[in-house]
Design a protein around this motif. Sequence first.
Motif, PDB file in Angstrom:
ATOM      1  N   THR A 112       0.822  -1.208   0.000  1.00  0.00           N
ATOM      2  CA  THR A 112       0.000   0.000   0.000  1.00  0.00           C
ATOM      3  C   THR A 112       0.857   1.260   0.000  1.00  0.00           C
ATOM      4  OG1 THR A 112      -1.680  -1.226   1.231  1.00  0.00           O
ATOM      5  CG2 THR A 112      -1.893   1.169   1.185  1.00  0.00           C
ATOM      6  N   ALA A 113       1.955   1.222   0.751  1.00  0.00           N
ATOM      7  CA  ALA A 113       2.836   2.391   0.829  1.00  0.00           C
ATOM      8  C   ALA A 113       3.451   2.729  -0.524  1.00  0.00           C
ATOM      9  CB  ALA A 113       3.927   2.151   1.866  1.00  0.00           C
ATOM     10  N   VAL A 114       3.918   1.718  -1.237  1.00  0.00           N
ATOM     11  CA  VAL A 114       4.560   2.002  -2.526  1.00  0.00           C
ATOM     12  C   VAL A 114       3.512   2.426  -3.564  1.00  0.00           C
ATOM     13  CG1 VAL A 114       4.473  -0.327  -3.563  1.00  0.00           C
ATOM     14  CG2 VAL A 114       6.390   1.195  -4.072  1.00  0.00           C
ATOM     15  N   ALA A 115       2.258   2.007  -3.379  1.00  0.00           N
ATOM     16  CA  ALA A 115       1.199   2.443  -4.293  1.00  0.00           C
ATOM     17  C   ALA A 115       1.021   3.956  -4.239  1.00  0.00           C
ATOM     18  CB  ALA A 115      -0.113   1.746  -3.955  1.00  0.00           C
TER      19      ALA A 115
ATOM     20  N   VAL B  28       3.247   6.118  -4.032  1.00  0.00           N
ATOM     21  CA  VAL B  28       4.244   6.720  -4.918  1.00  0.00           C
ATOM     22  C   VAL B  28       3.690   6.788  -6.342  1.00  0.00           C
ATOM     23  CG1 VAL B  28       6.587   6.518  -5.841  1.00  0.00           C
ATOM     24  CG2 VAL B  28       6.112   5.861  -3.467  1.00  0.00           C
ATOM     25  N   GLY B  29       3.013   5.705  -6.752  1.00  0.00           N
ATOM     26  CA  GLY B  29       2.409   5.693  -8.078  1.00  0.00           C
ATOM     27  C   GLY B  29       1.325   6.740  -8.228  1.00  0.00           C
ATOM     28  N   TYR B  30       0.489   6.907  -7.192  1.00  0.00           N
ATOM     29  CA  TYR B  30      -0.581   7.899  -7.254  1.00  0.00           C
ATOM     30  C   TYR B  30      -0.016   9.307  -7.399  1.00  0.00           C
ATOM     31  CZ  TYR B  30      -3.421   4.065  -5.401  1.00  0.00           C
ATOM     32  OH  TYR B  30      -4.055   2.868  -5.211  1.00  0.00           O
ATOM     33  N   TYR B  31       1.115   9.547  -6.738  1.00  0.00           N
ATOM     34  CA  TYR B  31       1.680  10.893  -6.742  1.00  0.00           C
ATOM     35  C   TYR B  31       2.361  11.210  -8.067  1.00  0.00           C
ATOM     36  CZ  TYR B  31       4.037  15.097  -5.139  1.00  0.00           C
ATOM     37  OH  TYR B  31       4.458  16.387  -5.010  1.00  0.00           O
ATOM     38  N   PHE B  32       3.141  10.258  -8.573  1.00  0.00           N
ATOM     39  CA  PHE B  32       3.959  10.543  -9.757  1.00  0.00           C
ATOM     40  C   PHE B  32       3.285  10.177 -11.078  1.00  0.00           C
ATOM     41  CE2 PHE B  32       7.247  10.315  -6.438  1.00  0.00           C
ATOM     42  CZ  PHE B  32       7.918  11.504  -6.696  1.00  0.00           C
ATOM     43  N   TYR B  33       2.196   9.408 -11.011  1.00  0.00           N
ATOM     44  CA  TYR B  33       1.551   9.022 -12.267  1.00  0.00           C
ATOM     45  C   TYR B  33       0.034   9.125 -12.129  1.00  0.00           C
ATOM     46  CZ  TYR B  33       1.054   6.725 -16.780  1.00  0.00           C
ATOM     47  OH  TYR B  33       0.784   6.461 -18.105  1.00  0.00           O
TER      48      TYR B  33
ATOM     49  N   ALA C 229      -6.440   8.621  -9.322  1.00  0.00           N
ATOM     50  CA  ALA C 229      -5.435   7.759  -8.703  1.00  0.00           C
ATOM     51  C   ALA C 229      -5.761   6.306  -9.032  1.00  0.00           C
ATOM     52  CB  ALA C 229      -5.400   7.971  -7.188  1.00  0.00           C
ATOM     53  N   ALA C 230      -5.733   5.987 -10.323  1.00  0.00           N
ATOM     54  CA  ALA C 230      -6.117   4.646 -10.782  1.00  0.00           C
ATOM     55  C   ALA C 230      -4.934   3.705 -10.944  1.00  0.00           C
ATOM     56  CB  ALA C 230      -6.872   4.751 -12.110  1.00  0.00           C
ATOM     57  N   MET C 231      -3.735   4.241 -10.958  1.00  0.00           N
ATOM     58  CA  MET C 231      -2.532   3.423 -11.158  1.00  0.00           C
ATOM     59  C   MET C 231      -1.629   3.541  -9.936  1.00  0.00           C
ATOM     60  SD  MET C 231      -0.472   1.483 -12.959  1.00  0.00           S
ATOM     61  CE  MET C 231      -0.762   1.479 -14.737  1.00  0.00           C
ATOM     62  N   PRO C 232      -1.352   2.438  -9.256  1.00  0.00           N
ATOM     63  CA  PRO C 232      -1.774   1.055  -9.504  1.00  0.00           C
ATOM     64  C   PRO C 232      -3.134   0.761  -8.888  1.00  0.00           C
ATOM     65  CG  PRO C 232      -0.315   1.113  -7.619  1.00  0.00           C
ATOM     66  CD  PRO C 232      -0.386   2.530  -8.122  1.00  0.00           C
ATOM     67  N   SER C 233      -3.698  -0.380  -9.240  1.00  0.00           N
ATOM     68  CA  SER C 233      -4.979  -0.783  -8.674  1.00  0.00           C
ATOM     69  C   SER C 233      -4.756  -1.538  -7.370  1.00  0.00           C
ATOM     70  CB  SER C 233      -5.740  -1.692  -9.646  1.00  0.00           C
ATOM     71  OG  SER C 233      -6.847  -2.286  -8.999  1.00  0.00           O
ATOM     72  N   MET C 234      -5.173  -0.932  -6.251  1.00  0.00           N
ATOM     73  CA  MET C 234      -5.070  -1.633  -4.977  1.00  0.00           C
ATOM     74  C   MET C 234      -6.197  -2.641  -4.780  1.00  0.00           C
ATOM     75  SD  MET C 234      -2.382  -1.204  -3.132  1.00  0.00           S
ATOM     76  CE  MET C 234      -1.662  -1.597  -4.736  1.00  0.00           C
ATOM     77  N   HIS C 235      -7.253  -2.539  -5.603  1.00  0.00           N
ATOM     78  CA  HIS C 235      -8.231  -3.626  -5.600  1.00  0.00           C
ATOM     79  C   HIS C 235      -7.531  -4.933  -6.003  1.00  0.00           C
ATOM     80  CE1 HIS C 235     -11.462  -0.694  -5.204  1.00  0.00           C
ATOM     81  NE2 HIS C 235     -12.309  -1.700  -5.058  1.00  0.00           N
ATOM     82  N   ILE C 236      -6.628  -4.846  -6.953  1.00  0.00           N
ATOM     83  CA  ILE C 236      -5.870  -6.033  -7.363  1.00  0.00           C
ATOM     84  C   ILE C 236      -4.767  -6.357  -6.357  1.00  0.00           C
ATOM     85  CG2 ILE C 236      -4.279  -6.938  -9.104  1.00  0.00           C
ATOM     86  CD1 ILE C 236      -7.251  -7.050  -9.845  1.00  0.00           C
TER      87      ILE C 236
ATOM     88  N   LEU D 132       2.605  -5.442  -5.088  1.00  0.00           N
ATOM     89  CA  LEU D 132       2.555  -6.590  -4.187  1.00  0.00           C
ATOM     90  C   LEU D 132       3.886  -7.334  -4.181  1.00  0.00           C
ATOM     91  CD1 LEU D 132       0.810  -8.326  -2.302  1.00  0.00           C
ATOM     92  CD2 LEU D 132       0.185  -9.696  -4.309  1.00  0.00           C
ATOM     93  N   ALA D 133       4.513  -7.455  -5.330  1.00  0.00           N
ATOM     94  CA  ALA D 133       5.832  -8.095  -5.392  1.00  0.00           C
ATOM     95  C   ALA D 133       6.838  -7.329  -4.539  1.00  0.00           C
ATOM     96  CB  ALA D 133       6.309  -8.175  -6.841  1.00  0.00           C
TER      97      ALA D 133
END
Length: 287
Positions: A143-146, A148-153, A192-199, A251-252
């Motif tokens: 969740t934490a690294v996600a 980063v994706g929301y902020y930069f992409y 904030a769709a990338m990445p999908s935390m639902h997945i 997740l990886a």
Amino acid sequence: MGETTVTTLEEGREQAAPRSVTDAPEQGRLHRLRAPRRPRVWFEILLIAVSYWTYSLIRNAVPEQKAQALTNADWIWSVEHHLGIAVEQTINHAVNSVTWLIVGMNYYYATLHFVVTLGVLVWLYRSHPGRYAATRLVLFATTAVALVGYYFYPLAPPRLMTGEHFIDTVVVHQTWGSMASGDLKNMSNQYAAMPSMHIGWSLWCGLTIFALASVPWVRVLGLLYPALTLVVIVATANHFWLDAVGGMLCLAFGYAVARLWYGSMPYALPRQVTVGDGGPMMAPVKA
């Protein structure tokens, strides 16, 4: 002869000199931090509540860069066309034509994301306390690294794209759904769709259930859950396929963090711990 003997003795004493007395305590503290311990229910409830509040606060604090988010969505859509996997619109329209099915998926998208994840955490807490902290760390690091994706992409979901004719199924069917649609849309960052935390979260649940459950049909359900979630996020036009890939990569990363910290994959740790916090672990118990 005498000088040689004295020199040899001095060298021997230097080689035998003990390491700094601070080394052992530091190693001991690190070992205690890494050692699985029995989780405390009050601490876990507080930790989960504060963590989710922080996650929501940061996610929604990211500026809603609408223009850039739509540009990125167009790029993702063109890449998927190039790869031959741009079938989100077809699925979205096909499922939307079956009212009971799409309404069910709307509620699925809005609720199971939280219900199943919390349910798996409770199950781990009760049945696999020795593995709980490490598996929880996977979820938190993911969740934490996600963020980063929301902020930069920033990325717009398909339902918000212009000119592509995706159907916002929550709005059309007026279901109680995602806070990214309808009257609640101002409470959540829609880009904030990338990445999908639902997945990311559903795959964490599925892998955990598959690895630790003892009943075969429950293990199968564990694998079906993220697969069905993937269909739901696409059918409701909330995500692209590639958003799901982003969730898997997050997740990886989460599993890598847990592996580095504990020196083992979470599911390989002993199932039980002794009553005393930080005490020696009991022998592994087959799940």
